[in-house]
Design an enzyme around this catalytic site. Structure first.
Site, PDB file in Angstrom:
ATOM      1  N   ASN A 128       0.852  -1.138  -0.144  1.00 43.21           N
ATOM      2  CA  ASN A 128      -0.038  -0.013  -0.012  1.00 43.21           C
ATOM      3  C   ASN A 128       0.957   1.293   0.192  1.00 43.21           C
ATOM      4  O   ASN A 128       1.482   1.569   1.098  1.00 43.21           O
ATOM      5  CB  ASN A 128      -1.089  -0.143   1.329  1.00 43.21           C
ATOM      6  CG  ASN A 128      -1.635   1.397   1.158  1.00 43.21           C
ATOM      7  OD1 ASN A 128      -1.782   2.122   0.517  1.00 43.21           O
ATOM      8  ND2 ASN A 128      -2.166   1.376   2.584  1.00 43.21           N
ATOM      9  N   LYS A 178      -0.040   4.303  -0.146  1.00 43.58           N
ATOM     10  CA  LYS A 178      -0.610   5.485   0.361  1.00 43.58           C
ATOM     11  C   LYS A 178      -0.236   6.727  -0.481  1.00 43.58           C
ATOM     12  O   LYS A 178      -0.088   6.565  -1.786  1.00 43.58           O
ATOM     13  CB  LYS A 178       0.045   5.777   1.817  1.00 43.58           C
ATOM     14  CG  LYS A 178      -0.086   4.548   2.642  1.00 43.58           C
ATOM     15  CD  LYS A 178       0.291   4.726   4.225  1.00 43.58           C
ATOM     16  CE  LYS A 178      -0.039   3.179   4.805  1.00 43.58           C
ATOM     17  NZ  LYS A 178       0.095   3.273   6.262  1.00 43.58           N
ATOM     18  N   HIS A 228      -9.147   1.220   4.774  1.00 45.83           N
ATOM     19  CA  HIS A 228      -8.206   1.296   5.473  1.00 45.83           C
ATOM     20  C   HIS A 228      -8.295   2.439   6.967  1.00 45.83           C
ATOM     21  O   HIS A 228      -9.008   3.097   6.800  1.00 45.83           O
ATOM     22  CB  HIS A 228      -6.867   1.950   4.523  1.00 45.83           C
ATOM     23  CG  HIS A 228      -5.574   1.883   5.353  1.00 45.83           C
ATOM     24  ND1 HIS A 228      -5.116   2.969   6.211  1.00 45.83           N
ATOM     25  CD2 HIS A 228      -4.501   0.917   4.984  1.00 45.83           C
ATOM     26  CE1 HIS A 228      -3.909   2.561   6.644  1.00 45.83           C
ATOM     27  NE2 HIS A 228      -3.353   1.509   5.936  1.00 45.83           N
ATOM     28  N   GLU A 252      -6.514   4.589   7.959  1.00 55.90           N
ATOM     29  CA  GLU A 252      -6.521   6.090   7.756  1.00 55.90           C
ATOM     30  C   GLU A 252      -7.462   6.745   7.093  1.00 55.90           C
ATOM     31  O   GLU A 252      -7.958   7.896   7.256  1.00 55.90           O
ATOM     32  CB  GLU A 252      -5.200   5.950   6.824  1.00 55.90           C
ATOM     33  CG  GLU A 252      -3.841   6.047   7.673  1.00 55.90           C
ATOM     34  CD  GLU A 252      -2.767   5.351   6.644  1.00 55.90           C
ATOM     35  OE1 GLU A 252      -2.951   5.450   5.484  1.00 55.90           O
ATOM     36  OE2 GLU A 252      -1.734   5.012   7.500  1.00 55.90           O
ATOM     37  N   GLU A 293      -5.025  -4.775  10.454  1.00 51.50           N
ATOM     38  CA  GLU A 293      -3.821  -3.950  10.754  1.00 51.50           C
ATOM     39  C   GLU A 293      -4.178  -3.133  11.908  1.00 51.50           C
ATOM     40  O   GLU A 293      -5.049  -2.428  12.232  1.00 51.50           O
ATOM     41  CB  GLU A 293      -3.619  -2.989   9.687  1.00 51.50           C
ATOM     42  CG  GLU A 293      -3.734  -3.479   8.355  1.00 51.50           C
ATOM     43  CD  GLU A 293      -3.002  -2.262   7.266  1.00 51.50           C
ATOM     44  OE1 GLU A 293      -1.971  -2.662   6.619  1.00 51.50           O
ATOM     45  OE2 GLU A 293      -3.536  -1.194   7.399  1.00 51.50           O
ATOM     46  N   GLY A 295       3.035   2.354  10.423  1.00 50.08           N
ATOM     47  CA  GLY A 295       4.138   3.522  10.524  1.00 50.08           C
ATOM     48  C   GLY A 295       4.688   3.766  11.658  1.00 50.08           C
ATOM     49  O   GLY A 295       5.367   4.938  11.857  1.00 50.08           O
ATOM     50  N   SER A 311       3.973  -2.114  10.013  1.00 50.62           N
ATOM     51  CA  SER A 311       5.369  -2.128  10.315  1.00 50.62           C
ATOM     52  C   SER A 311       6.033  -3.419   9.849  1.00 50.62           C
ATOM     53  O   SER A 311       6.961  -3.917  10.436  1.00 50.62           O
ATOM     54  CB  SER A 311       5.936  -1.712  11.522  1.00 50.62           C
ATOM     55  OG  SER A 311       5.382  -0.447  12.123  1.00 50.62           O
TER      56      SER A 311
HETATM   57  P1  13P Z   1       3.375   0.412   7.420  1.00 53.80           P
HETATM   58  O1  13P Z   1       3.846  -0.734   6.947  1.00 53.80           O
HETATM   59  O2  13P Z   1       3.882   1.567   7.071  1.00 53.80           O
HETATM   60  O3  13P Z   1       3.336   0.397   9.082  1.00 53.80           O
HETATM   61  O4  13P Z   1       1.867   0.745   6.962  1.00 53.80           O
HETATM   62  C1  13P Z   1       1.010  -0.367   7.153  1.00 53.80           C
HETATM   63  C2  13P Z   1      -0.145  -0.007   6.290  1.00 53.80           C
HETATM   64  O5  13P Z   1      -1.028   0.641   6.735  1.00 53.80           O
HETATM   65  C3  13P Z   1      -0.404  -0.896   5.127  1.00 53.80           C
HETATM   66  O6  13P Z   1      -1.639  -0.446   4.563  1.00 53.80           O
END
Ligand code: 13P
Length: 244
Positions: free
Chosen positions: A4, A6, A90, A92, A162, A168, A208
């Site tokens: 992903n 983002k 997601h 976010e 997640e 992150g 992560s």
């Molecule tokens: P990270 O791998 O950067 O922690 O992000 C995970 C994520 O949100 C994947 O959709």
């Protein structure tokens, strides 16, 4: 193994990524590989990966075929561009764009209508885990967003667990915590859709995931793949994750 991206990369950076990434994973046949770039990079991504073992997906969709929805993108458009997947809900999007369970059901159906595999995200926040409410939160996300699907619809989705506190932050869930939670999600699938559906559903872990922790996570029984943010932006590191 899905990446992903983002809100990162331009079309030129997208092409450069695939020039480097494609040869690194060309021999991989034991898993499905997908990358979900931002909308403006989809055409470059699909063009760069044609004829390869890499599938492309969107990061969101609007649950209508077309219409007066300024700024939105439909499943029809993603399909027409050559996408195979789309991420739905997601954390976010839940946090910053107020997506909730009713949106999940609509978006999953809109994705399936255009032959896109939805990767549906669920996960708890730090305070929810620390207050012992992980299963309550995940249970509500499952009951509201996934249980209303028909068995046929449900059989076509991928779930991504997640934990929001691991995204992150560099703070991965331990393999044990991830496994326990995946087993809980699988038990919810079994109760709603039966044992065969529970065994067949792919549940990805995200938060992560890096080349140095992916093998331990993937060795857990109920972890079927990974949804990778930061480590999917670099061709070498995502190739290392794919080929753990
Ligand atoms: P990270 O791998 O950067 O922690 O992000 C995970 C994520 O949100 C994947 O959709």
């Amino acid at each position: 193994m899905a990446g992903n991206w983002k809100m990162y990369k331009t079309p030129a950076e997208t092409r450069a990524f695939f020039d480097a990434f494609e040869p690194l994973v060309a021999g991989v046949s034991n898993c499905d590989i997908a990358i979900c770039p931002s909308f403006v990079n989809l055409e470059a991504a699909v063009g760069s990966t044609e004829g390869s073992n890499i599938a492309i997906g969107g990061q969101n969709l609007y649950p209508a075929k077309e219409g007066a929805f300024t700024g939105e993108i439909s499943g029809l458009m993603l399909n027409a561009l050559g996408c195979k997947y789309v991420i739905v809900a997601h954390s976010e999007r839940r946090e910053y764009f107020h997506e909730a369970e009713a949106d999940v059901v609509k978006k999953v159906r809109a994705a399936l209508e255009y032959c896109l595999t939805p990767i549906v995200c669920i996960g708890e926040k730090l305070e929810e885990r620390e207050s012992g409410n992980t299963e309550v939160v995940l249970g509500a996300q499952f009951d509201g967003g996934l249980a209303p699907l028909t068995p046929e619809e449900f059989s076509k989705i991928v779930i991504a667990y997640e934990p929001v506190w691991a995204i992150g932050t560099g703070r991965t869930a331990t393999p044990q915590i991830a496994q326990e939670t995946h087993a809980f999600i699988r038990s919810k699938i079994k109760a709603a859709f039966g044992a065969d559906a529970a065994a067949a559903t792919r549940i990805l872990y995200g938060g992560s995931v890096k080349p140095d922790n992916v093998a331990k996570l993937m060795s857990e029984e109920d972890i079927d793949g990974a949804l990778v943010g930061g480590a999917s932006l670099d061709p070498k590191s995502f190739a290392a994750v794919v080929k753990f």
